[in-house]
Design an enzyme around this catalytic site. Structure first.
Site, PDB file in Angstrom:
ATOM      1  N   HIS A  69      -8.124  -4.733  -0.606  1.00 37.71           N
ATOM      2  CA  HIS A  69      -6.860  -4.013  -0.372  1.00 37.71           C
ATOM      3  C   HIS A  69      -5.946  -4.823   0.542  1.00 37.71           C
ATOM      4  CE1 HIS A  69      -4.492  -0.397  -0.851  1.00 37.71           C
ATOM      5  NE2 HIS A  69      -4.252  -0.377   0.448  1.00 37.71           N
ATOM      6  N   ASP A  95     -10.160  -4.427  -4.927  1.00 40.99           N
ATOM      7  CA  ASP A  95      -9.583  -3.380  -4.072  1.00 40.99           C
ATOM      8  C   ASP A  95     -10.424  -2.108  -4.205  1.00 40.99           C
ATOM      9  OD1 ASP A  95      -8.037  -1.420  -2.859  1.00 40.99           O
ATOM     10  OD2 ASP A  95      -6.146  -2.312  -3.508  1.00 40.99           O
ATOM     11  N   SER A 130       0.833  -1.203   0.000  1.00 35.19           N
ATOM     12  CA  SER A 130       0.000   0.000   0.000  1.00 35.19           C
ATOM     13  C   SER A 130       0.873   1.261   0.000  1.00 35.19           C
ATOM     14  CB  SER A 130      -0.969  -0.075   1.188  1.00 35.19           C
ATOM     15  OG  SER A 130      -1.935   0.939   1.105  1.00 35.19           O
TER      16      SER A 130
HETATM   17  C1  MLT Z   1      -3.087   4.014   1.951  1.00 37.57           C
HETATM   18  O1  MLT Z   1      -4.059   3.925   2.676  1.00 37.57           O
HETATM   19  O2  MLT Z   1      -1.954   3.848   2.388  1.00 37.57           O
HETATM   20  C2  MLT Z   1      -3.309   4.368   0.531  1.00 37.57           C
HETATM   21  O3  MLT Z   1      -4.235   3.597  -0.032  1.00 37.57           O
HETATM   22  C3  MLT Z   1      -2.061   4.383  -0.247  1.00 37.57           C
HETATM   23  C4  MLT Z   1      -1.314   5.654   0.016  1.00 37.57           C
HETATM   24  O4  MLT Z   1      -1.899   6.595   0.538  1.00 37.57           O
HETATM   25  O5  MLT Z   1      -0.123   5.705  -0.316  1.00 37.57           O
END
Ligand code: MLT
Length: 206
Positions: free
Chosen positions: A188, A157, A107
C-alpha cells in the site's frame, strides 16, 4: 490558511504552462504530506494542498468510512461536493485557471479524487491515483472524454484486491478517460517506481 473550512497550502506555479497539483493525502496525513513528492514530480507546478476535514480517531481523512474499505457513501458524496466547491473558490481567490488542476492523491486522497472524477467531471484536468479503490459506482457514467488518468496500484497491496483495482481502471476507461494503469511491485505504501511513473506521466502529458 483556512478556506471553505479546509486548512490548506497554496503555492503558485513557477512557469506559465505548469499545472496546479491538487495534493490529497492519505488517512492520518495532512496538507504537508505530499509537498516533497510534488517537488520531485513537477518542480514548476503550483500546489493546492487541503487537509481532509473528517477526523477518524484524530486522523484527518477526506470522507468517513464505516470500516476498512467500506465507505459512508452519503458522506463521500457530500465531501466530494464540498471539495469541488473549494477548488472553484480557490481558483477565484488565488487567480489560477481551475482547468489546470491535476489531482495527485494517495489512498484516501486518491479515493476522493476518483470520486471527484466520477461525480464532478469538470473539476479536474487529470489525476494521478495512487492506491485507489472504486469509491462508488455511479448510476450514469460521467463523460471523461480523453481526460488523462494515471492509476498506480501495488501488486502486493493488502488493502486493495487485484479485482478492485482492475475494476477502477475499467470504470474510468468506460467513462472515456485516457487511462494509464500500472501495477508496481509494492504494497500500500509508495515505492520509487510510483514516483518515477508519476513524474514521467506528468512530464509527457500534453
Ligand atoms: C485508507 O486507509 O485510507 C484506506 O485504505 C482508503 C480509504 O479509506 O479511503
Amino acid at each position: 490558511m483556512a478556506d471553505s473550512g479546509f486548512v490548506h497550502i497554496f503555492e503558485p506555479p513557477s512557469s506559465a504552462n505548469a499545472p496546479i497539483l491538487l495534493l490529497l493525502h492519505g488517512t492520518g496525513g495532512n496538507e504537508q504530506d505530499l509537498l516533497s513528492l510534488a517537488e520531485v514530480l513537477a518542480p514548476d507546478a503550483g500546489i493546492l494542498s487541503p487537509r481532509g476535514k473528517v477526523l477518524e480517531r484524530g486522523m484527518p481523512r477526506f470522507f468517513r468510512r464505516l470500516a476498512e474499505g467500506v465507505f459512508d457513501i452519503e458522506d463521500l458524496k457530500f465531501r466530494t461536493g464540498e471539495l469541488a466547491d473549494f477548488l472553484i473558490a480557490s481558483a477565484a481567490r488565488y487567480g489560477f485557471d481551475a482547468h489546470r488542476l491535476i489531482a495527485v492523491g494517495f489512498s484516501n486522497g486518491a479515493n476522493i479524487a476518483a470520486s471527484l472524477l466520477l461525480s464532478e467531471p469538470e473539476a479536474l484536468a487529470g489525476a494521478v491515483l495512487m492506491r485507489a479503490m472504486v469509491p462508488f459506482v455511479p448510476r450514469t457514467l460521467p463523460v471523461l472524454d480523453g481526460l488523462p488518468v494515471l492509476i498506480l496500484s501495488g501488486a502486493a497491496d493488502p488493502l486493495i484486491a487485484a479485482t478492485d483495482r482492475d475494476r477502477l481502471a475499467k470504470l474510468f476507461s468506460d467513462a472515456g478517460a485516457a487511462v494509464t494503469y500500472q501495477v508496481v511491485p509494492a504494497g500500500h505504501n509508495l515505492a520509487p517506481q510510483d514516483v518515477a511513473a508519476a513524474a514521467r506521466w506528468l512530464a509527457e502529458r500534453p
